[in-house]
Design an enzyme around this catalytic site. Structure first.
Site, PDB file in Angstrom:
ATOM      1  N   HIS A 195      -3.687  15.284  49.745  1.00  0.00           N
ATOM      2  CA  HIS A 195      -3.621  15.331  51.204  1.00  0.00           C
ATOM      3  C   HIS A 195      -4.791  16.172  51.715  1.00  0.00           C
ATOM      4  CE1 HIS A 195      -1.938  15.358  55.210  1.00  0.00           C
ATOM      5  NE2 HIS A 195      -2.123  16.665  55.248  1.00  0.00           N
ATOM      6  N   ASP A 255      -6.471  17.282  55.125  1.00  0.00           N
ATOM      7  CA  ASP A 255      -6.443  17.327  56.581  1.00  0.00           C
ATOM      8  C   ASP A 255      -7.846  17.076  57.118  1.00  0.00           C
ATOM      9  OD1 ASP A 255      -3.664  18.098  57.413  1.00  0.00           O
ATOM     10  OD2 ASP A 255      -4.053  19.716  56.010  1.00  0.00           O
ATOM     11  N   ASP A 266       2.447  14.439  56.781  1.00  0.00           N
ATOM     12  CA  ASP A 266       2.329  15.790  57.326  1.00  0.00           C
ATOM     13  C   ASP A 266       2.335  15.859  58.840  1.00  0.00           C
ATOM     14  OD1 ASP A 266       2.009  18.584  56.827  1.00  0.00           O
ATOM     15  OD2 ASP A 266      -0.128  18.440  57.256  1.00  0.00           O
ATOM     16  N   HIS A 319      -3.447  15.071  63.221  1.00  0.00           N
ATOM     17  CA  HIS A 319      -2.275  15.900  63.485  1.00  0.00           C
ATOM     18  C   HIS A 319      -2.504  17.406  63.409  1.00  0.00           C
ATOM     19  CE1 HIS A 319      -1.822  15.299  58.993  1.00  0.00           C
ATOM     20  NE2 HIS A 319      -1.659  16.590  59.082  1.00  0.00           N
TER      21      HIS A 319
END
Length: 645
Positions: free
Chosen positions: A268, A270, A380, A584
């Site tokens: 993951h 970001d 997430d 996000h």
């Protein structure tokens, strides 16, 4: 019998610490290091290698916060090294890592001298096989490669909510924050490494089992025998005996009712958070290069990654890596998932923007790889609008994956596998993993947690575990793949199969033809403060959505009348900018100051360009004379025309 369990466990721990870990590498020799510190923002390889490198020694500090130092590494293979087939030659690099967490700190990207990238250097992935940098294992063979080292500060530290000067280059300071510890050529003992993985798996499993179970004590005594048969003064020569002592307990098969885990490699990343977008572009390259390198090494490894934007960055900035990724994607081992431009927030973007996330993402994956994504991948994001099932189904998706709902503060979600029903009645098959993480290392503790917490016991018995260090941790490792192999069929553990998200969803659907239904919004009882943070970012998003809609209406009207060519490419680029900023950790306002400063500059640029496009379309329409133009900008047909002054 006298219970000496605690004493034996302490002995095993000491044995690993004192004898196994220090002997994974038989010997090491320092390589020659030279360095050049980039004056400001990162530069390409071709520019870096033209600079004046100066001698640099381990133990020396390097780079200010958010800086970059290029290390040129040279040496020769010593006499007698690499002759034993049970060894592998590797460069071992420690940029000054902290063990606090695998990402969120210094990182490096290794380049060959011809300008092609190799793999990353990360806290838990600090090795470079000599063969990958074009080196020969023959004695006297030359070694040369470059490390692009990023001194990203650990902005969050132990607390992500404290004020810090590190979130902005203007306040972060100029003093070096890392010290190069190690840059050696080392000879890894592959048998000792395998023994270390055997012990790690069994010791972890043993400690998840009830103290009263026979299996726990069988493992304990097998580990004790391994400590006895390995010669502490000749670990390399006797490691095979330790592995033989453990072979029996490793071969004992899992129970027929054991939980089944589909382990999918993942990282993951970001798209911005405690670092700016420019650093995410490098994080993606580091992680994806690690992934491709591990695929070349391990044919069983499978990896899934979302966010078309991240693939687009690689295509633009690292074309050789992108070409290698395309090969793995064609093989079905590097799997694009999600179908969205980024893993966006789902509560603040308008419905049109959420639809465009899928339009842009699907178009990229279809154009570049010839594939369609069947699942939405949002592990997430901070809660999920009740409109998402309808939008997902309209985009052609049938499955939905998230992890975040396991973070709820009060009300636990009652299911892990279920049908999520949207506000219009659309349904999407949904799963969030009972392992409660999207950064698993496939430890026995995490696997046991997945089995214990799984809500659908008795109806279904399979879940997915995304494994790999995210956010700059470098993704899955060879150690994780070793763990997956050992847990494939192991008594006391869930059965682990490395596979794709599609293979998991197929199994889950087969087992649950009539899942429970969750209707409406999936609200997250956490991160709620993000919806009142960074007002200028939120205003920029809403204004950009409105300006995009207005520009498209005017430009389309002018285009269908033959007055101008529709500015498809320019509007696409502006949409992609806005879609990225809906990520996000950007739109919700949870990122560092640098990220939001960049966002505000981008929103200003978007407004300026859209204003010019709209004005141009209005100008050519006005040139037709006294012509009235009426738009139905709503989502449904409308009768009649409303006048406006």
């Amino acid at each position: 019998m006298h219970d000496n369990t605690a004493l034996v466990e302490a002995r095993i721990d000491r044995f690993v610490l004192d004898r196994i870990t220090p002997n994974i590498y038989r010997r090491a020799a320092p390589l020659t290091v030279e360095a050049w510190e980039v004056p400001d923002e990162p530069v390409p390889f071709a520019e870096a290698v033209r600079q004046q490198f100066v001698p640099f020694a381990p133990g020396t500090p390097w780079s200010r916060p958010w800086g970059t130092t290029w290390f040129r590494v040279t040496g020769v293979v010593p006499e007698g090294w690499g002759a034993d087939p049970a060894t592998a030659l590797e460069a071992v690099v420690d940029l000054g890592f902290s063990t606090r967490q695998p990402g969120f700190q210094a990182e490096g990207l290794v380049w060959r001298r011809d300008g092609t990238l190799v793999k990353a250097i990360e806290p838990y992935n600090g090795y470079v096989p000599l063969a990958l940098v074009g080196g020969s294992a023959s004695p006297g063979a030359p070694i040369e490669f470059f490390v692009e080292a990023a001194s990203n500060p650990d902005v969050g530290g132990n607390f992500f909510y404290l004020e810090t000067p590190m979130g902005d280059k203007a306040t972060a300071g100029t003093a070096p924050i890392y010290t190069l510890r190690t840059l050696d050529l080392a000879e890894r003992d592959t048998v000792v490494w395998e023994l270390d993985r055997d012990i790690w798996t069994l010791l972890g499993l043993m400690r998840t089992l009830d103290p009263g179970t026979p299996r726990r004590h069988e493992i304990l005594r097998a580990l004790e025998r391994a400590c006895e048969v390995v010669d502490h003064d000749d670990v390399a020569g006797s490691a095979v005996l330790g592995r033989e002592a453990l072979a029996g307990v490793l071969a004992s098969p899992a129970a027929a009712s054991a939980h089944r885990v589909v382990a999918t490699g993942h990282a993951h990343i970001d798209s911005a958070w405690l670092w700016p977008v420019r650093e995410t572009q490098r994080k993606v390259a580091r992680t994806f290069s690690n992934v491709v390198a591990l695929m070349d090494e391990d044919p069983d490894f499978v990896f899934a990654a979302s966010s078309a934007q991240q693939y687009a960055w690689v295509k633009e900035r690292y074309p050789d890596l992108f070409a290698r990724m395309k090969e793995k994607i064609a093989e079905g081992r590097f799997v694009p998932v999600g179908g969205m431009w980024v893993e966006s927030d789902t509560n603040m973007p308008g419905g049109e923007a959420l639809a465009r996330q899928f339009v842009a993402g699907h178009a990229f994956f279809r154009r570049e790889f010839g594939i369609e994504c069947d699942e939405v991948w949002l592990p997430d994001s901070f809660g999920y609008t009740g409109a998402m099932p309808q939008i997902a189904r309209a985009a052609g998706a049938h499955s939905f994956f998230t992890q975040k709902e396991s973070w709820n503060e009060t009300n636990r979600m009652p299911h892990h596998t279920f049908l999520w029903e949207g506000i219009d009645g659309s349904r999407v098959f949904t799963h969030f993993p009972p392992v409660d993480t999207y950064n698993s290392d496939l430890s026995a503790v995490e696997l046991a947690h997945a089995e214990r917490e799984y809500s659908e016991k008795g109806v279904s018995n399979v879940s997915i575990v995304p494994f790999g260090w995210g956010d700059g941790g470098g993704g899955p490792t060879r150690e994780m793949m070793a763990a997956a192999r050992r847990a494939a069929d192991l008594e006391g553990s869930p059965r682990v199969t490395v596979g794709t998200p599609a293979s998991f969803f197929a199994q889950a659907r087969d087992e649950m033809p009539d899942p429970a239904v969750w209707s409406g919004e999936m609200y997250l009882e956490f991160h709620r403060g993000t919806y009142t943070s960074q007002a200028r970012t939120k205003q920029g998003n809403r204004r950009s959505e409105h300006l995009l809609r207005e520009a498209e209406l005017w430009c389309a009207t002018a285009a269908v009348r033959g007055l101008l060519d529709y500015p498809h490419d320019e509007l696409d680029e502006l949409w992609q900018t806005v879609l990225l900023l809906q990520f996000h950790d950007i739109l919700p306002g949870s990122s560092i100051a640098w990220v939001h400063q960049d966002a505000e500059r981008n929103y200003a640029r978007v407004a300026e360009q859209l204003g010019a496009l709209t004005a141009r379309a209005q100008e050519v329409l006005a040139g037709q004379g006294d012509v009235a133009v009426a738009f139905n900008a709503g989502p449904v047909p409308h009768r009649g025309v409303g006048a406006s002054s």
